[in-house]
Design a protein around this motif. Structure first.
Motif, PDB file in Angstrom:
ATOM      1  N   ALA A  83      33.590  40.560  47.520  1.00 35.25           N
ATOM      2  CA  ALA A  83      34.659  39.579  46.426  1.00 35.25           C
ATOM      3  C   ALA A  83      33.360  38.533  46.805  1.00 35.25           C
ATOM      4  CB  ALA A  83      35.752  39.140  47.072  1.00 35.25           C
ATOM      5  N   ILE A 106      37.829  44.248  41.297  1.00 31.74           N
ATOM      6  CA  ILE A 106      36.497  44.522  40.303  1.00 31.74           C
ATOM      7  C   ILE A 106      37.389  44.979  38.799  1.00 31.74           C
ATOM      8  CG2 ILE A 106      34.460  43.775  41.742  1.00 31.74           C
ATOM      9  CD1 ILE A 106      33.681  45.949  41.068  1.00 31.74           C
ATOM     10  N   CYS A 142      35.577  40.251  38.387  1.00 28.90           N
ATOM     11  CA  CYS A 142      36.477  39.751  40.072  1.00 28.90           C
ATOM     12  C   CYS A 142      38.104  38.999  40.010  1.00 28.90           C
ATOM     13  CB  CYS A 142      35.331  39.112  41.111  1.00 28.90           C
ATOM     14  SG  CYS A 142      35.718  39.940  43.023  1.00 28.90           S
TER      15      CYS A 142
END
Length: 249
Positions: A36, A52, A80
């Motif tokens: 991330a 995600i 994300c």
């Protein structure tokens, strides 16, 4: 069995909302914080359990005068989950948006205010008990994202098509912006952090079918994210829905 195209009565449109009815395939999975952090820009925080979403959308009709005929346009995106400064509720940062054909309306306008979108090869093919998907890399090198989706037999009226955090979207401002144009950016709806923040509403128009996706290879977009290094399978949801962009946050 995949849901058939819906026939539903239109709901009243929100003021200034650009709205499109489409079929959706949404793949989601948890990722580790390091993945991330590599996707998110500086200033956006990481939720306790980041996720995600890879989504492929085929618009079928437009319910707004602001949008031209959206047929024959496949979109794909990688989002994300993130935390905006001062927020406790997760939202989405969409790092890549791809399209298989032009996205402007009949007047040549980009009605959704999206960033400049790279064109690439996109395919979403229905099969027995599922479907296949392919997203070619923008660079033309490598295989991109290729996978298969196995869907359950029946859809549900209770299942949500997308996670809640996808309802608030952020993406990078158009690359043509120059330094020192903060006032102009604010006037156009772009935040001082260089990101566009928007609010979306997704209205389910069919039962949502659940399943799982297996990826053969998974390099997404121009930045070469290797999803397969983190994930071997993803949760899949498929159905028809209307997306309305309500405005800027």
């Amino acid at each position: 069995m995949a849901p058939v195209a819906p026939v539903v009565a239109a709901e009243p449109e929100e003021a200034f909302g650009a709205s499109v009815t489409a079929r959706w395939l949404v793949l989601t999975t948890d990722v580790n914080p390091s993945f991330a952090r590599a996707v998110l820009p500086e200033g956006l925080g990481i939720p306790e359990q980041p996720q995600i979403a890879v989504w492929i959308v085929e618009p079928l009709s437009s319910g707004s005068a602001e949008v031209g005929d959206p047929f024959d346009r496949l979109f794909a995106g990688l989002s994300c989950s993130c935390l905006r400064p001062g927020d406790l509720q997760a939202s989405a940062f969409t790092s890549d948006i791809l399209v298989g054909s032009p996205t402007t309306d009949r007047g040549g306008r980009d009605a959704f205010g999206l960033p400049a979108i790279p064109h690439t090869g996109l395919a979403l093919v229905n099969g027995v008990g599922g479907m296949g998907l392919a997203i070619s890399p923008v660079s033309g090198d490598g295989r991109g994202l290729v996978g298969t989706v196995a869907l359950d037999g029946c859809g549900s009226q209770q299942t949500r098509l997308t996670p809640d955090w996808l309802a608030r979207q952020s993406w990078r401002e158009r690359p043509m912006r120059r330094q020192g144009t903060t006032a102009r950016a604010a006037a156009s709806g772009t935040a001082a952090d260089g990101l566009v923040h928007t609010r979306w509403k997704l209205t389910r128009l069919s039962p949502i079918v659940e399943g799982s996706a297996v990826l053969e290879c998974a390099e997404f977009g121009s930045r070469g994210y290797d999803i397969s290094a983190t994930v071997t399978s993803l949760d899949a949801r498929y159905g028809f829905a209307r997306v309305t962009i309500l405005g800027r946050d």
